[in-house]
Design a protein around this motif. Structure first.
Motif, PDB file in Angstrom:
ATOM      1  N   MET A  73       0.858  -1.181   0.000  1.00  0.00           N
ATOM      2  CA  MET A  73       0.000   0.000   0.000  1.00  0.00           C
ATOM      3  C   MET A  73       0.897   1.235   0.000  1.00  0.00           C
ATOM      4  SD  MET A  73      -3.047   0.899   2.695  1.00  0.00           S
ATOM      5  CE  MET A  73      -4.089  -0.436   2.146  1.00  0.00           C
ATOM      6  N   SER A  75       2.490   4.953  -0.195  1.00  0.00           N
ATOM      7  CA  SER A  75       2.037   6.231   0.359  1.00  0.00           C
ATOM      8  C   SER A  75       2.086   7.311  -0.710  1.00  0.00           C
ATOM      9  CB  SER A  75       2.928   6.644   1.533  1.00  0.00           C
ATOM     10  OG  SER A  75       2.911   5.668   2.543  1.00  0.00           O
ATOM     11  N   GLY A  78       1.290   5.951  -7.173  1.00  0.00           N
ATOM     12  CA  GLY A  78       0.605   4.918  -7.917  1.00  0.00           C
ATOM     13  C   GLY A  78       1.356   3.605  -7.821  1.00  0.00           C
ATOM     14  N   ASN A 112      -4.451   1.107  -2.868  1.00  0.00           N
ATOM     15  CA  ASN A 112      -4.288   2.465  -2.353  1.00  0.00           C
ATOM     16  C   ASN A 112      -4.904   2.563  -0.965  1.00  0.00           C
ATOM     17  OD1 ASN A 112      -7.089   2.840  -2.647  1.00  0.00           O
ATOM     18  ND2 ASN A 112      -6.834   3.607  -4.738  1.00  0.00           N
ATOM     19  N   ARG A 113      -4.736   3.700  -0.331  1.00  0.00           N
ATOM     20  CA  ARG A 113      -5.202   3.871   1.045  1.00  0.00           C
ATOM     21  C   ARG A 113      -6.724   3.798   1.152  1.00  0.00           C
ATOM     22  NH1 ARG A 113      -0.283   3.138   2.526  1.00  0.00           N
ATOM     23  NH2 ARG A 113       0.643   4.401   4.153  1.00  0.00           N
ATOM     24  N   GLU A 114      -7.402   4.005   0.047  1.00  0.00           N
ATOM     25  CA  GLU A 114      -8.864   4.004   0.069  1.00  0.00           C
ATOM     26  C   GLU A 114      -9.428   2.691  -0.470  1.00  0.00           C
ATOM     27  OE1 GLU A 114      -7.123   6.720  -1.440  1.00  0.00           O
ATOM     28  OE2 GLU A 114      -7.111   7.515   0.606  1.00  0.00           O
TER      29      GLU A 114
END
Length: 336
Positions: A73, A75, A78, A112-114
């Motif tokens: 994941m 930070s 991409g 990704n973080r979401e």
């Protein structure tokens, strides 16, 4: 133990516990449908017999090969991060020797973080040997762990999730002490992202060190990228030109920091000493080569893969790893 020295089977467990094979299977697979007393008897039989699940048989029965899923994941970047960030290549380098002789697949997931709940649910549902979290938030780790107990984190994580734990805070503290010992008194820091647990620990170590040494904290965020480190140090030297040392929370940022110092007409290490963190390929390839705190990524990844292979996970398990100072040319040092 099973008769004739053979590996105990689920039928042996069922007989020893005095329950049906179906009940024994439900208990060892964590499925509902068995009373507390039955579960206790099955677990006691498992412990007595030394039974372990045959993951190969499980995988064949379900039509799936045994695999370890790896979640990365990044930070603020991409999926190109996977191909360019030295940390991730070191995770894979540590895992592969452990997996290659065990006929185990490696499945890579970049999120990704979401990332959606559905994505996490799908990974958990399809996991066979388990999931290695190369870089995720504690919140994401806890969410996945609720759905799949075969999880190990490579970064600081939620309390129940098994994890490999490097001394990030202690390493940052040691870096600042090293710079102080060189006579540096305006020791600034370039930190990683606020939502990255390793960056958080290193930030804490820096702040403890400057407080203990009676120094003033001077801090910026470099987003764990070379470009971020470069931009942060340019701004820092403009606003605080007295800065004579930098603790930079990853080697990629530190390589950018060296470039920024040089771009302002200063010299590393004469005018500004720099210590990075990780001991990645970026440290050795920087000009000058970077003094850094070595994070034992390969050893941590190998240990995590080993835990998933042998199934010896318990909630809250922690395996601790020290970090070490590796001295190169980006810091002045005595006697070298």
């Amino acid at each position: 133990m099973a008769m004739n020295g053979l590996r105990p089977t689920i039928n042996d467990v069922a007989r020893a516990a005095g329950v049906s094979r179906a009940t024994a299977s439900r208990v060892v697979n964590g499925a509902p449908g068995a009373s507390g007393a039955m579960r206790a008897r099955v677990h006691a039989a498992v412990a007595e017999l030394g039974w372990q699940p045959n993951e190969s048989a499980r995988a064949l029965a379900s039509g799936r090969r045994r695999a370890i899923d790896v979640i990365a994941m990044p930070s603020g970047a991409g999926i190109g991060w996977l191909g360019t960030h030295p940390y991730f290549s070191r995770v894979l380098a540590g895992m592969m020797p452990v997996l290659e002789s065990a006929d185990v697949q490696l499945r890579l997931h970049a999120m990704n973080r979401e990332a959606s709940v559905d994505t996490v649910e799908e990974i958990a549902a399809n996991a066979t040997l388990g999931v290695l979290l190369a870089d995720t938030t504690p919140e994401m780790a806890a969410r996945l762990y609720r759905r799949c107990r075969r999880v190990v984190s490579m970064v600081p994580t939620a309390a129940p999730v098994p994890g490999m734990e490097a001394d990030n805070a202690g390493g940052a503290y040691a870096a600042v002490k090293e710079l102080y010992g060189l006579g540096r008194r305006r020791i600034a820091a370039v930190h990683g992202p606020a939502d990255n647990p390793c960056a958080t620990s290193r930030r804490l170590g820096y702040r403890r060190a400057v407080a203990d040494l009676g120094l003033t904290a001077v801090e910026a965020d470099g987003a764990f990228s070379r470009e971020g480190g470069y931009a942060a140090v340019l701004r820092m030297l403009e606003s605080d030109p007295r800065t004579d040392a930098l603790f930079v929370a990853c080697d990629l940022m530190a390589a950018g920091a060296v470039q920024a110092v040089t771009a302002t007409g200063r010299s590393v290490p004469r005018d500004v000493s720099i210590i990075g963190f990780d001991d990645s390929i970026a440290a050795a390839c920087s000009t000058p080569p970077l003094t850094t705190m070595r994070l034992p990524v390969e050893e941590m990844a190998a240990a995590a893969a080993g835990l998933l292979l042998d199934g010896s996970l318990v909630p809250g398990h922690r395996q601790h790893f020290p970090v070490e100072l590796v001295i190169r040319q980006s810091s002045e040092h005595h006697g070298h």
